[in-house]
Design a protein around this motif. Sequence first.
Motif, PDB file in Angstrom:
ATOM      1  N   GLU A 120       1.343  -1.135   0.127  1.00 56.92           N
ATOM      2  CA  GLU A 120      -0.174   0.070   0.304  1.00 56.92           C
ATOM      3  C   GLU A 120       1.081   1.307  -0.071  1.00 56.92           C
ATOM      4  OE1 GLU A 120      -2.912   0.063   2.998  1.00 56.92           O
ATOM      5  OE2 GLU A 120      -4.159  -2.271   2.371  1.00 56.92           O
ATOM      6  N   ILE A 121       2.473   0.805  -0.714  1.00 56.31           N
ATOM      7  CA  ILE A 121       3.071   2.518  -1.084  1.00 56.31           C
ATOM      8  C   ILE A 121       2.431   2.656  -2.772  1.00 56.31           C
ATOM      9  CG2 ILE A 121       5.168   3.574  -0.591  1.00 56.31           C
ATOM     10  CD1 ILE A 121       6.053   1.221   1.600  1.00 56.31           C
ATOM     11  N   ALA A 122       2.228   3.349  -3.265  1.00 58.99           N
ATOM     12  CA  ALA A 122       2.287   3.719  -4.236  1.00 58.99           C
ATOM     13  C   ALA A 122       3.525   4.284  -5.003  1.00 58.99           C
ATOM     14  CB  ALA A 122       1.179   4.741  -4.203  1.00 58.99           C
ATOM     15  N   LEU A 123       3.878   3.199  -6.489  1.00 59.18           N
ATOM     16  CA  LEU A 123       4.712   3.551  -7.838  1.00 59.18           C
ATOM     17  C   LEU A 123       4.181   4.991  -8.246  1.00 59.18           C
ATOM     18  CD1 LEU A 123       7.768   3.280  -8.750  1.00 59.18           C
ATOM     19  CD2 LEU A 123       6.324   1.489  -9.306  1.00 59.18           C
ATOM     20  N   LEU A 124       4.228   5.651  -7.768  1.00 61.20           N
ATOM     21  CA  LEU A 124       3.893   7.114  -9.119  1.00 61.20           C
ATOM     22  C   LEU A 124       4.632   7.180 -10.354  1.00 61.20           C
ATOM     23  CD1 LEU A 124       2.671   9.967  -6.353  1.00 61.20           C
ATOM     24  CD2 LEU A 124       1.498   8.304  -6.978  1.00 61.20           C
ATOM     25  N   ASP A 125       5.695   7.150 -10.714  1.00 59.08           N
ATOM     26  CA  ASP A 125       6.421   6.293 -11.571  1.00 59.08           C
ATOM     27  C   ASP A 125       7.730   5.715 -11.628  1.00 59.08           C
ATOM     28  OD1 ASP A 125       7.179   7.427 -14.509  1.00 59.08           O
ATOM     29  OD2 ASP A 125       6.560   9.346 -14.400  1.00 59.08           O
ATOM     30  N   HIS A 126       8.298   5.517 -12.989  1.00 59.72           N
ATOM     31  CA  HIS A 126       9.496   5.157 -12.826  1.00 59.72           C
ATOM     32  C   HIS A 126       9.918   5.797 -14.269  1.00 59.72           C
ATOM     33  CE1 HIS A 126      12.461   1.198 -13.661  1.00 59.72           C
ATOM     34  NE2 HIS A 126      12.864   2.649 -13.124  1.00 59.72           N
ATOM     35  N   VAL A 127      11.010   7.012 -13.459  1.00 58.65           N
ATOM     36  CA  VAL A 127      11.305   7.542 -14.821  1.00 58.65           C
ATOM     37  C   VAL A 127      13.251   7.619 -15.034  1.00 58.65           C
ATOM     38  CG1 VAL A 127      12.297   9.880 -14.605  1.00 58.65           C
ATOM     39  CG2 VAL A 127      10.449   9.499 -13.746  1.00 58.65           C
ATOM     40  N   ILE A 128      13.346   6.833 -16.394  1.00 57.60           N
ATOM     41  CA  ILE A 128      14.674   6.283 -16.984  1.00 57.60           C
ATOM     42  C   ILE A 128      15.347   8.447 -17.180  1.00 57.60           C
ATOM     43  CG2 ILE A 128      16.110   5.350 -18.521  1.00 57.60           C
ATOM     44  CD1 ILE A 128      14.046   3.405 -18.520  1.00 57.60           C
ATOM     45  N   ILE A 129      16.561   8.526 -16.572  1.00 58.21           N
ATOM     46  CA  ILE A 129      17.140   9.842 -16.553  1.00 58.21           C
ATOM     47  C   ILE A 129      18.692   9.285 -18.482  1.00 58.21           C
ATOM     48  CG2 ILE A 129      18.781  12.085 -16.056  1.00 58.21           C
ATOM     49  CD1 ILE A 129      17.001  11.622 -13.493  1.00 58.21           C
ATOM     50  N   GLY A 130      18.594   9.955 -19.064  1.00 57.73           N
ATOM     51  CA  GLY A 130      19.831  10.035 -20.160  1.00 57.73           C
ATOM     52  C   GLY A 130      19.894  11.934 -20.603  1.00 57.73           C
ATOM     53  N   ASN A 131      20.029  11.744 -22.105  1.00 60.68           N
ATOM     54  CA  ASN A 131      19.823  13.380 -22.214  1.00 60.68           C
ATOM     55  C   ASN A 131      20.237  13.646 -23.286  1.00 60.68           C
ATOM     56  OD1 ASN A 131      22.547  12.929 -24.194  1.00 60.68           O
ATOM     57  ND2 ASN A 131      23.489  12.679 -22.992  1.00 60.68           N
ATOM     58  N   PRO A 132      18.644  14.252 -23.255  1.00 63.54           N
ATOM     59  CA  PRO A 132      18.116  14.618 -25.091  1.00 63.54           C
ATOM     60  C   PRO A 132      18.831  15.094 -26.259  1.00 63.54           C
ATOM     61  CG  PRO A 132      17.822  16.577 -23.295  1.00 63.54           C
ATOM     62  CD  PRO A 132      19.479  16.092 -22.660  1.00 63.54           C
ATOM     63  N   THR A 133      20.564  15.107 -26.362  1.00 57.43           N
ATOM     64  CA  THR A 133      20.547  14.509 -27.737  1.00 57.43           C
ATOM     65  C   THR A 133      20.558  13.393 -27.909  1.00 57.43           C
ATOM     66  OG1 THR A 133      22.924  16.395 -26.245  1.00 57.43           O
ATOM     67  CG2 THR A 133      23.552  14.818 -28.872  1.00 57.43           C
ATOM     68  N   ASP A 134      21.294  12.253 -26.696  1.00 59.87           N
ATOM     69  CA  ASP A 134      20.760  10.605 -27.522  1.00 59.87           C
ATOM     70  C   ASP A 134      19.748  10.455 -27.211  1.00 59.87           C
ATOM     71  OD1 ASP A 134      23.419  10.417 -27.737  1.00 59.87           O
ATOM     72  OD2 ASP A 134      23.845  10.709 -25.660  1.00 59.87           O
TER      73      ASP A 134
END
Length: 150
Positions: A120-134
């Motif tokens: 009962e702990i919500a996973l709101l998002d999973h975000v993967i960070i890269g860079n805009p160029t690639d």
Amino acid sequence: MRIYEAKLSFHLIQEGPAEPVSNPAKIVEYMRGGFDELPLNEMLYVIILDRRNKPMGRHRVTIGTATSALAHPREVFRIAVASSAAAIVVVHNHPSGDPSPSAADVQITRLLKDGGRTLEIALLDHVIIGNPTDDPLGRGYYSFREAGIL
């Protein structure tokens, strides 16, 4: 047999009012500097959130290699349970710069979603960070919530 005492400690990384991390761009901004220490390694963080989705802190769960960072729901939710978090956001980087998810990224996201439901702990998002160029889309991040997976 050795018996250990566990301690939870916090280190100030930001001062001032906390804004809800309500979208991927705010999550990316909140994580600024989190991957600077080891930019050539994948790292996985958990952002712990209160009931209003305001960040209470971030915790680095694992440091991996240039191509992978092993994570298990047990380690991801440990800090959330200890901190009485209402929700979490999982964030990791791709040193290659391309934030497109791998099959392993999709699999761990599904496991975390199920684990969060159980606890009962919500996973709101999973975000993967890269860079805009690639990034083929030019944004520099990938959000599982925006993609409809969460």
